[in-house]
Every structure is written in C-alpha cells, then in structure tokens.
Design a protein around this motif. Structure first.
Motif, PDB file in Angstrom:
ATOM      1  N   CYS C  80     -79.118  29.616 -87.198  1.00 18.65           N
ATOM      2  CA  CYS C  80     -78.613  28.321 -87.673  1.00 18.65           C
ATOM      3  C   CYS C  80     -77.323  28.516 -88.460  1.00 18.65           C
ATOM      4  O   CYS C  80     -77.341  28.883 -89.643  1.00 18.65           O
ATOM      5  CB  CYS C  80     -79.661  27.645 -88.549  1.00 18.65           C
ATOM      6  N   GLU C  81     -76.213  28.255 -87.787  1.00 16.77           N
ATOM      7  CA  GLU C  81     -74.896  28.472 -88.397  1.00 16.77           C
ATOM      8  C   GLU C  81     -74.742  27.683 -89.705  1.00 16.77           C
ATOM      9  O   GLU C  81     -74.330  28.230 -90.721  1.00 16.77           O
ATOM     10  CB  GLU C  81     -73.801  28.025 -87.399  1.00 16.77           C
ATOM     11  N   TYR C  82     -75.069  26.392 -89.647  1.00 15.35           N
ATOM     12  CA  TYR C  82     -74.883  25.561 -90.837  1.00 15.35           C
ATOM     13  C   TYR C  82     -75.677  26.102 -92.025  1.00 15.35           C
ATOM     14  O   TYR C  82     -75.168  26.215 -93.144  1.00 15.35           O
ATOM     15  CB  TYR C  82     -75.311  24.108 -90.559  1.00 15.35           C
TER      16      TYR C  82
ATOM     17  N   VAL D 123     -74.884  19.779 -87.197  1.00 16.97           N
ATOM     18  CA  VAL D 123     -74.089  19.392 -88.369  1.00 16.97           C
ATOM     19  C   VAL D 123     -72.885  20.320 -88.516  1.00 16.97           C
ATOM     20  O   VAL D 123     -73.037  21.547 -88.516  1.00 16.97           O
ATOM     21  CB  VAL D 123     -74.947  19.482 -89.651  1.00 16.97           C
ATOM     22  N   PRO D 124     -71.674  19.759 -88.636  1.00 11.52           N
ATOM     23  CA  PRO D 124     -70.491  20.603 -88.836  1.00 11.52           C
ATOM     24  C   PRO D 124     -70.504  21.229 -90.235  1.00 11.52           C
ATOM     25  O   PRO D 124     -70.873  20.571 -91.214  1.00 11.52           O
ATOM     26  CB  PRO D 124     -69.317  19.642 -88.671  1.00 11.52           C
ATOM     27  N   VAL D 125     -70.089  22.473 -90.305  1.00 13.60           N
ATOM     28  CA  VAL D 125     -70.061  23.200 -91.580  1.00 13.60           C
ATOM     29  C   VAL D 125     -69.052  22.552 -92.525  1.00 13.60           C
ATOM     30  O   VAL D 125     -67.918  22.275 -92.135  1.00 13.60           O
ATOM     31  CB  VAL D 125     -69.704  24.681 -91.338  1.00 13.60           C
ATOM     32  N   ASP D 126     -69.456  22.315 -93.754  1.00 13.34           N
ATOM     33  CA  ASP D 126     -68.560  21.717 -94.757  1.00 13.34           C
ATOM     34  C   ASP D 126     -67.429  22.674 -95.096  1.00 13.34           C
ATOM     35  O   ASP D 126     -67.674  23.876 -95.321  1.00 13.34           O
ATOM     36  CB  ASP D 126     -69.342  21.420 -96.036  1.00 13.34           C
ATOM     37  N   ALA D 131     -64.509  28.268 -99.027  1.00 12.34           N
ATOM     38  CA  ALA D 131     -63.837  28.792-100.209  1.00 12.34           C
ATOM     39  C   ALA D 131     -64.598  29.968-100.810  1.00 12.34           C
ATOM     40  O   ALA D 131     -64.022  30.839-101.460  1.00 12.34           O
ATOM     41  CB  ALA D 131     -63.682  27.693-101.254  1.00 12.34           C
ATOM     42  N   ASP D 132     -65.900  30.021-100.554  1.00 19.38           N
ATOM     43  CA  ASP D 132     -66.729  31.050-101.180  1.00 19.38           C
ATOM     44  C   ASP D 132     -66.358  32.460-100.759  1.00 19.38           C
ATOM     45  O   ASP D 132     -66.759  33.427-101.405  1.00 19.38           O
ATOM     46  CB  ASP D 132     -68.202  30.811-100.830  1.00 19.38           C
ATOM     47  N   THR D 133     -65.637  32.599 -99.667  1.00 21.68           N
ATOM     48  CA  THR D 133     -65.342  33.948 -99.186  1.00 21.68           C
ATOM     49  C   THR D 133     -63.956  34.419 -99.610  1.00 21.68           C
ATOM     50  O   THR D 133     -63.545  35.532 -99.300  1.00 21.68           O
ATOM     51  CB  THR D 133     -65.407  34.015 -97.646  1.00 21.68           C
ATOM     52  N   SER D 134     -63.244  33.563-100.322  1.00 20.09           N
ATOM     53  CA  SER D 134     -61.840  33.883-100.576  1.00 20.09           C
ATOM     54  C   SER D 134     -61.643  34.769-101.800  1.00 20.09           C
ATOM     55  O   SER D 134     -60.564  35.301-102.008  1.00 20.09           O
ATOM     56  CB  SER D 134     -61.040  32.589-100.747  1.00 20.09           C
ATOM     57  N   ALA D 135     -62.653  34.884-102.640  1.00 21.38           N
ATOM     58  CA  ALA D 135     -62.470  35.639-103.890  1.00 21.38           C
ATOM     59  C   ALA D 135     -62.397  37.143-103.619  1.00 21.38           C
ATOM     60  O   ALA D 135     -63.111  37.638-102.755  1.00 21.38           O
ATOM     61  CB  ALA D 135     -63.604  35.333-104.841  1.00 21.38           C
TER      62      ALA D 135
END
Lengths: 135, 135, 135, 135, 135, 135
Positions: C80-82, D123-126, D131-135
């Motif tokens: 489940c990607e989401y 459901v498309p990913v928000d 942003a969580d991976t940018s740090a």
C-alpha cells in the motif's frame, strides 16, 4: 517519490560508498539505480542485499536468464512496481526475447488463476505429492 | 477439507467428465488430482483451466521445466499451499534437481526481500528502464 | 488519481463533516490528509476508521512509535503505497530516527525472505510452538 | 508435510552441519526448529538466512521484542503460518505480554483495513509526506 | 510507463488485431483500453483473456454488477491499481451507485481486517463448516 | 492450532463475555465459532470487530448475499483459510446456490489472472477512467 532521500555517491557514508563502488565496478556502469541510492540510507542492508544479488543471481544449476524470469514472477505476484521494471529490463539485457516474455506472462497469469482457485476451494494436498520428498 | 465436495469420476456431470477424460488420457494416469475433483463442481471453469494448462505449460520459447519453476515461484508468493506442492512435484517429474530447487529457493527469497524493501522505500522507477520498451 | 472524488471540507455531508471536525481538532491541523477526503464519500466507514485510529494508535501496552513501525511493516507487505508514505511520516513525527528506520527495513526484509522460504518449503509447524498457548 | 525432506543433524552435509552447530550453540538448544531442517537442503541459503537472523534480530536502535512484533506483523500480512507461529513464540520468549499481543493484533487489523481502503480508493499521496525525506 | 510497448491497432499482428476487432465491435467503442494494447504483445494470452472476459462477466447466476463488485474486491486485495480503476469504472457503467460503492468498501475493509486477525491468530477451522460440502 | 488459547464462554473476561452474549443472542446459536473464541483474548478488538460485522454485513444498498460473495473473494485473495471456510458457509446459509458459487469462482480466477498481468505489464491507467470521479 521515495520515503527516504536518494543518496548520491558523493553523499554516501564510507560503508555505503564501499558497496556503491563495488556495484559500479562489477556492473561497469557510471551510476547505480535508484534502488541502491535508497538503500544507501541503511548501509548494513545495502551490503547484505548486494552481496546476495552477486551470489544468488550468477549462473549455477539455473542459468542467469531463468533466474531473472523467476524474479519477475515473484515481483509481479508481490505487486512490486519497481522490481517488475528493473528485472524485466535485466531479463532483456540477458537475452529475454519477446516470445519468452509472452510465455512468461502466460505462466504467471495461469498460476495466479489456479492459486486463487485452490485458495477459494481449499483443496486438500494429494498424498501422492508427499512421496516426492522421501528419496 | 475443501469448501466443496471433491467430485469423483463416476459422480461428475457429462461436461465435467469429458474434461476429466481428457486429463486422464493426456497424462496417462488412472485418477486425477484433488484440484480437478474440486473444480469439477464448476465445469466451465474446469474446462477453461485445463485448456490453459495444456496450452500454456507445453514447451515453447521457454522449456517445460522453466515454466514449472516460475509456477512454483508465483504460488509461493501467493501463499498457495496446494499449488506449491503440486508444482514442486511437477517440476521434479520434469527433471528438477535438488541443486536447481535450492537455487530456485534462493531467488524466490532474494526477490521477496527486495520487493519488500522497494515497497517500504517506495523507490521511484529509473527512467533508464523505460527505454527497454521502445524497440 | 483516486477512484472517488476527494471531498473538501465544505462539500462534506453533515455526518462526514462531524468526523472531519474531530480529526482537525484532535490533530490540531488546518486540513486533513487525502485519505480522509476520499473516505468522506463513505461517512459510516469514515467514522468507523477514524474511531479505530484514535483508540488503537494511542500509547498503551505498546508505545505509539512501536505501533507506527508495525503499521509501516503491514503496509509494505500489503503493497500500500499511500499507507507506507503516511505512516513513515507519522513514525518520523513520533521520533523515529534514521537508525531505527534502517533496522525496521532490515527486519521487514528478513521476514519477507523467510516467509517466502517457509511458504516454498511448506515447513510443518513445530509441536513446541503449541505449548505457548496453554498457559 | 514439507516439499523437501527435513534434514536431521546427522544427515546434514558438512556445510549445513556447520550452520546447525552454530544455531545449537548460539541458542543453547538440543535441536533446531523444522525451518532450519528444511533449509538444510540448501546450505548456501541456510548459511545466508541464519547469518541475517543473528545480525538483524539482535537489539540495536530497536529492541529485540519490537523486532519480533514487526516480524509477526509481516508474517501475518504475507499469510505465512509457520512464521506467525515461530515468531509469536519468539516474542513470548522475549517477554511479550498478553496485553501487548492484543494491541499488536489491533494495529495489524487496523493497518490491513486501511491498506485495503487506500488500495480500493487509490488515494493520491499527499505532497506533505514528501518533505519528510528532505532533511 | 509499461514494461512493454502499448501496441496501437495499426501496429498489431493479425492474430492480435482479430481480437482487438472483436473488442471494438463487442463494446462498440472506437479504441481499446491500455490493458488490451499491452496484452497485444502476447496474442495468445490476449485471445485467452478476452475470451474469458466475454464469457465470465456476462450475467448468469450472478448479475453483471455483482461480478464487477467481486472483481474490484479481488483487485484491491491484490493491490492492482489498473484493475481497481478499470473495474470501478465498469461497475459505475453498469449502475453501481455511490451508496453501493460505499458498502462495497466497508465489506472489503472488514474482510481485510478479519483476514489479518485470523492469519495472526491461526484460528483452526470449525468442524461445523465441513458439513456444508456434504450435500 | 492457534497462536492463542481459544477462550471458552465460562473462561471469558466480563467485557469479552458481554460480546459473546450478544453474538449468541443475535445469531441464536448455542456456541460461537473459533474466531470469536480466539479474539476473546483481546476484548477491545473482539468488541470492535463484532460491532462492525453486525453493522456492515446487514442488507443495505447491497444485499446480504452479495456482501458474503465479496467477503469470500477478498479472503481468497488474501489466502485466509479460516475466512474462506467461514464465509463460504455463511454464503450458503444465505442462499448461495452451487451455480452462483461456480460463477463467483470464475470471477475470482479471472480477476486474479488479469491482476497478475496488469502488474507484470505495469499498464498505465487510462485517462478515461478518471472522468468517472468528477460527477
């Protein structure tokens, strides 16, 4: 997008970079695929997986192409988009023809169908299958 | 136990019996496996699946053993106990050696591991994989 | 794209809006995630799922972060990607470190590998495991 | 029944026996579980998997019990009967209480439910999760 | 992107084109969906799958909409993005109302939850269920 | 065998017994199925799941039999032996005929087959499917 940063070569920690160096050299490429850049966040797993790929996927009792076909089949059954793409590309690089790909798809489709039927019917395993392990 | 009655040959409806006859004759056996007895409750699906098995599993661009190895791999990934047993037996009947079985297991294990990692990391597909379909 | 319209707050039916209000207030956010906007098409399920999330994911005999790690693991196994994305973000918000994430990935990978092997080998459950439920 | 012979200690090949010896000594037990006896047919994979188990499951950034809980969750999602049994037993041996087990089950159930909903709704990913991976 | 070229009508081989012609005529559309364009690389499977779709999905003991609902449910459980989309669209075309869709989602979610619980608990099948197959 | 003790009625904790009482009364039976006895170890989840079963499975926009058919389909796809058995029995109790069961199996088999093909081919979703959500 990934759930982790894709680590570029010059950002990798020394243990990760050592693995990336081995991938680059073994495959004679100038950059690694995204899978390895994502795994570089977890150097121990990166090392472990790459070590297995090098050992397991080399020709042995099964040739290298057969192994890629099995890899595609497992990846499709597990719904892994990335792995289906990367190992379909790998199988082609190892000589998979369009006719072989078409037959692979037919087997995957048939197996998925009978898997679903056997699970729906809860068919008991035939005693005859057991004898196969006694030799 | 199954979720349906296992239909014995002399209980089968005429359309189911026609398929069972073809299985018995094609495979030169005196009885069919439980899978076919369970499917005999659904003659149209019995006919459809058997017809596919006869066509898809015969040697073509891929040999018969390679097809069985792929079948085992899909069945293991889908958690189908019956299918893993029946196709491991079929692969042995078609010559699978213990060494080939061991290598098959290693590829299934490796693919399952990297599938889980790629799904956990949501690795984006490399653009390079796309070129493979353009030829 | 979704298979349903993503329902915005001012379009939501009264029962859906009551749930959205509770999400906004409980989480102290100005907008809900897409999952809730999609579920707002099914207000009874929206209410049911949100109620479970509030109850199940709060700290208890297991702390909140451990619960998120389990959630990521199930979501990765189910492809489940989401859910992988949303619960990886949630785990980070609850303090998951990169080292913990890396170890989580290693356990998911190992479990997936041995799951596939046990399914391929159809290993019989050891009698010793049974004793664990007798106390 | 298994698809292979369960290899007893005195039947094991030298490379397999070396691994079995290490399992017996590390775990201080007088016999190994069926999983290892089945894997002993494939010594390279036996060695590889045991090596990973020793490394991955030891306490680190995550404690040993948390790792077992994740293992159970993955195994349940993958429908691996053997692994659910063996790792539920392992978790109990590492101190899992009935209350923790009950909460684990609740998280597995909730995750499976929302996985199915997100997959049904696509459901498309928000964007916020990125942003969580940018740090 | 697909792992194969999407075959357009005027590029299709004669056996593939014959199937595409039948799809166009049966469905009274001016173009086929991507699924069929991808399958056109494997004409035997294209023919086989289309033949099954025409037979299996027509109204019989179950009406056409019920069959689409089952199709969506299987596709969601298997994590097939394409199939969830195409069969949700097909169900709507056959009259699925938003209320029916919402209830379908609730059943899928509940089943997924209890599947995970039964797999986690390894609940033994009640003997009473067996009697159902004896009639 | 289960991974937990099957809790008999007179051993159940008060909150679990209250749910068991409601099951016995609602279903007008003298004993509950093993699933509920296993869940009685986790009273909050027992209460939660039973509450959902009562609400979700009652006739609404979809009739009760259609819901059971969907339940069987999801359970087969997820490889849940217990759930396939219990809901096949439930569907029969609600009037499922052998002909309906046979057609259900055919749809499950077809969907599983095309799911596997779409996942193997990574077919891109047709833009036309998107319009369905705009109404």
């Amino acid at each position: 997008m990934a759930t982790v940063k894709l680590v570029q070569y010059n950002e990798a920690s020394p243990p990760a970079r050592a693995v990336l160096d081995d991938i680059l050299q073994t495959r004679q490429v100038s950059d690694v695929n995204n899978f390895w850049k994502a795994l570089a966040n977890a150097p121990a797993t990166l090392q472990n997986v790459w070590s297995q790929v090098k050992t397991v996927m080399q020709p042995g009792a099964l040739d290298a192409l057969t192994k890629e076909l099995v890899y595609i089949a497992v990846s499709a059954a597990n719904g892994c988009e990335y792995c289906v793409h990367s190992h379909t590309a790998a199988a082609r690089a190892k000589g998979m023809t369009p006719e072989q790909h078409a037959e692979l798809l037919a087997v995957i489709a048939l197996a998925s169908q009978t898997n679903a039927l056997a699970n729906s019917l809860q068919v008991p395993v035939d005693p005859a299958f057991q004898a196969d392990t006694s030799a």
